[in-house]
Enzyme design. Structure first.
Site, PDB file in Angstrom:
ATOM      1  N   ASN A  85      26.388 -36.557  -6.747  1.00 33.78           N
ATOM      2  CA  ASN A  85      25.687 -37.194  -5.490  1.00 33.78           C
ATOM      3  C   ASN A  85      26.009 -38.787  -5.965  1.00 33.78           C
ATOM      4  O   ASN A  85      26.242 -39.647  -5.130  1.00 33.78           O
ATOM      5  CB  ASN A  85      24.481 -36.997  -5.342  1.00 33.78           C
ATOM      6  N   GLY A 109      34.055 -26.578 -15.322  1.00 37.56           N
ATOM      7  CA  GLY A 109      32.833 -25.715 -14.371  1.00 37.56           C
ATOM      8  C   GLY A 109      31.720 -25.618 -15.401  1.00 37.56           C
ATOM      9  O   GLY A 109      31.418 -26.007 -16.491  1.00 37.56           O
ATOM     10  N   GLY A 132      20.888 -32.566 -12.679  1.00 40.62           N
ATOM     11  CA  GLY A 132      21.471 -31.557 -11.421  1.00 40.62           C
ATOM     12  C   GLY A 132      20.233 -30.702 -11.084  1.00 40.62           C
ATOM     13  O   GLY A 132      19.193 -31.237 -11.123  1.00 40.62           O
ATOM     14  N   SER A 133      20.817 -29.658 -10.621  1.00 46.79           N
ATOM     15  CA  SER A 133      19.912 -28.817 -10.045  1.00 46.79           C
ATOM     16  C   SER A 133      19.006 -28.121 -11.109  1.00 46.79           C
ATOM     17  O   SER A 133      18.964 -27.980 -12.230  1.00 46.79           O
ATOM     18  CB  SER A 133      20.561 -27.582  -9.175  1.00 46.79           C
ATOM     19  N   GLU A 161      16.883 -34.114 -15.942  1.00 47.41           N
ATOM     20  CA  GLU A 161      16.614 -34.771 -14.772  1.00 47.41           C
ATOM     21  C   GLU A 161      17.166 -33.998 -13.675  1.00 47.41           C
ATOM     22  O   GLU A 161      18.234 -33.889 -13.490  1.00 47.41           O
ATOM     23  CB  GLU A 161      17.254 -36.161 -14.715  1.00 47.41           C
ATOM     24  N   LEU A 162      16.127 -33.396 -12.924  1.00 46.48           N
ATOM     25  CA  LEU A 162      16.172 -32.303 -12.125  1.00 46.48           C
ATOM     26  C   LEU A 162      16.068 -32.563 -10.622  1.00 46.48           C
ATOM     27  O   LEU A 162      15.976 -33.886 -10.238  1.00 46.48           O
ATOM     28  CB  LEU A 162      15.744 -31.064 -12.472  1.00 46.48           C
ATOM     29  N   GLY A 163      15.890 -31.819  -9.929  1.00 46.30           N
ATOM     30  CA  GLY A 163      15.566 -31.704  -8.377  1.00 46.30           C
ATOM     31  C   GLY A 163      14.189 -32.214  -7.761  1.00 46.30           C
ATOM     32  O   GLY A 163      13.339 -32.549  -8.747  1.00 46.30           O
ATOM     33  N   CYS A 207      18.233 -36.494  -5.543  1.00 45.85           N
ATOM     34  CA  CYS A 207      17.114 -35.890  -5.947  1.00 45.85           C
ATOM     35  C   CYS A 207      15.742 -36.512  -5.576  1.00 45.85           C
ATOM     36  O   CYS A 207      14.820 -35.875  -5.357  1.00 45.85           O
ATOM     37  CB  CYS A 207      17.214 -35.741  -7.312  1.00 45.85           C
ATOM     38  N   GLU A 266      14.409 -27.696  -1.593  1.00 47.72           N
ATOM     39  CA  GLU A 266      15.213 -28.879  -1.713  1.00 47.72           C
ATOM     40  C   GLU A 266      16.255 -28.485  -0.843  1.00 47.72           C
ATOM     41  O   GLU A 266      17.076 -27.728  -0.827  1.00 47.72           O
ATOM     42  CB  GLU A 266      15.540 -29.381  -2.921  1.00 47.72           C
ATOM     43  N   PHE A 286      18.796 -31.271   0.166  1.00 48.24           N
ATOM     44  CA  PHE A 286      19.958 -31.794  -0.288  1.00 48.24           C
ATOM     45  C   PHE A 286      20.979 -32.103   1.020  1.00 48.24           C
ATOM     46  O   PHE A 286      22.193 -31.828   0.843  1.00 48.24           O
ATOM     47  CB  PHE A 286      20.780 -31.168  -1.312  1.00 48.24           C
TER      48      PHE A 286
END
Length: 488
Positions: A157, A213, A233-234, A255-257, A289, A383, A385
């Site tokens: 993002n 990935g 990320g998620s 560092e998440l949602g 986020c 969330e 997004f």
């Protein structure tokens, strides 16, 4: 802007970066413009075998890099910043093309990323420890040492900023770094950073950039030579990384949602409240986020606020940011679009009222406003997004606190009021890592510690002085003139 391209395709096409540009061992991945579906090129990807080989070399490079003088490390950060400044138009162009950013968002992201490099240049010359009291004849020191190899897994993002905010300070403090950017934004979030430090003269092997990935991410977390993982990320992916890092006793920063609340009190200026809510809910299509996932509005002004926000959402333009000035661009891919459509459908099935928006065209999603949402509605908790503003009334300040705290997340919150004291008293009751009085929820200035609690992270922070805590570890050192004789 420099005449020579920083991101010339012939450099990175079908390649990864290991200190030099080499073929990836995994499948070649398309680089796609989400607004049009156009293929912009192809990037190499890595396999676990290639990643393990690179990590071995990174471990060796980290030792020499950690012993490099502080002024040499600072000079490389400054040169990377100058290079980014020279090529900022090109960086903005790639953010627009590859991540679907609007020009204004892309320009802001490049500017704040350059600021990260300038701030990182100050880290090598900071005090590296403490001289502590001890018994006579003994020097007693606590000093900060690099952790070794830091694995950085970054999202799509804000692909440039959310990668470089970890890569730059980790390097500045003497660590080697392996960056795994999101495969959907590997050029603006990976190639760009590798090229900036390559051009700045960073020694080979100190930084690797390996797109891929889930397999590549898992290999990075599992590798014995990687001492720390910084992941943005998620929450679902973060939980898996945290479990593995805990089993392997690795340092980890997650560092998440978030499902962040913007609270509008009844004395707020309505024009300013609408402005803040629009920015917080719809900036970069809501793919942040910190987005204002819930807008809690005191009942006395709720109806007027809802009417005004609905009008505002209806007026926002949506389109290809490469072809004109639009308020919103595309969502990143079909998976994200499908998630947004599914969540909006489930919200309606649970009694929510979609007042405007939600229509789709390709990856474009019209900004939505949803009312009549209760605490058992999935959109209250999940969330999105996506550009979906969920507007919920409350009667008392205590009820606003209860609604805002009714979540497993704890990232950001904002309170809008003419009475700053009242807003602060309310805000101090919120369980959140970031708190903004008289501002919306999407904020970052690089020099601040940034991190969430609960399902928004593991309570760590990156940014500002917290970078030293994150990307170094303590060593206790004592020194005596000669060894003592012990009585055993």
């Amino acid at each position: 802007m420099s005449d020579a391209l920083l991101l010339k395709p012939t450099i990175w096409q079908e390649h990864v970066f290991t200190g030099q540009w080499v073929a990836g061992s995994g499948n070649v991945l398309p680089v796609t413009a989400p607004a049009s579906g156009e293929t912009l090129g192809h990037i190499g990807s890595t396999t676990s075998e290639q990643l393990d080989a690179v990590a071995d070399k990174s471990h060796e490079a980290a030792i020499a890099w950690g012993d490099t003088s502080y002024d040499e490390r600072a000079a490389i950060m400054r040169q990377a910043a100058r290079t980014a400044e020279e090529h900022q138009d090109e960086l903005i162009h790639w953010l627009i093309d590859e991540s679907g950013s609007t020009p204004a968002k892309a320009a802001f992201e490049v500017a704040i990323s350059i600021k990260v490099l300038h701030e990182a240049a100050s880290l090598p010359s900071r005090a590296a420890g403490e001289l502590m009291p001890s018994t006579p004849g003994r020097l007693n020191i606590a000093r900060r040492r690099p952790v070794g190899v830091v694995g950085v897994i970054s999202p799509f993002n804000f692909p440039l900023y959310l990668a470089i905010r970890a890569v730059a300070p980790a390097l500045a403090l003497g660590n080697a770094v392996i960056l795994k950017p999101d495969p959907r934004t590997s050029v603006c979030g990976g190639v760009s950073i590798a090229r900036l430090f390559e051009m700045a003269g960073l020694p080979k092997g100190v930084l690797a950039m390996l797109p891929g990935g889930g397999e590549a991410g898992a290999a990075l977390v599992e590798n014995r030579n990687v001492a720390m993982i910084q992941f943005t990320g998620s929450t679902a992916a973060g939980r898996k990384i945290g479990e593995t890092a805990g089993r392997l006793l690795k340092k980890v920063s997650l560092e998440l949602g978030g499902k962040n609340s913007l609270i509008i009190l009844d004395d707020a200026d309505l024009d300013l409240a609408i402005s803040n809510a629009t920015w917080g809910a719809y900036l970069h299509q809501g793919q942040i986020c910190m987005s204002s996932g819930r807008i809690l509005v005191q009942r006395d002004i709720y109806d007027r606020f809802l009417e005004r926000l609905t009008e505002k959402a209806r007026s926002l333009s949506v389109g290809d940011p490469r072809s004109g000035e639009f308020a919103l661009g595309p969502l990143i891919d079909k998976g994200q679009l499908d998630h947004a459509c599914d969540l909006l459908s489930r919200a309606k099935a649970s009694g929510g009222n979609v007042l405007v928006g939600g229509e789709t065209d390709g990856l474009f999603f019209k900004p939505a406003v949803v009312s009549d949402v209760t605490t058992d509605n999935p959109i209250f908790h999940e969330e999105a997004f996506a550009p979906i503003a969920v507007v919920i009334p409350f009667d008392t300040d205590a009820e606003a606190v209860a609604l805002a705290n009714n979540t497993e997340y704890g990232l950001s919150a904002g309170v809008i009021s003419r009475d700053a004291g009242r807003a602060l008293r309310l805000g101090e009751q919120l369980r959140t890592g970031l708190l903004h009085i008289n501002d919306q929820t999407v904020n970052d200035e690089v020099i601040n510690p940034f991190g969430g609690v609960g399902a928004s992270g593991n309570g760590t922070s990156v940014g500002g002085s917290s970078n030293i805590d994150e990307f170094t570890q303590w060593q206790w050192l004592t020194l005596k003139g000669e060894a003592p004789a012990y009585p055993l």
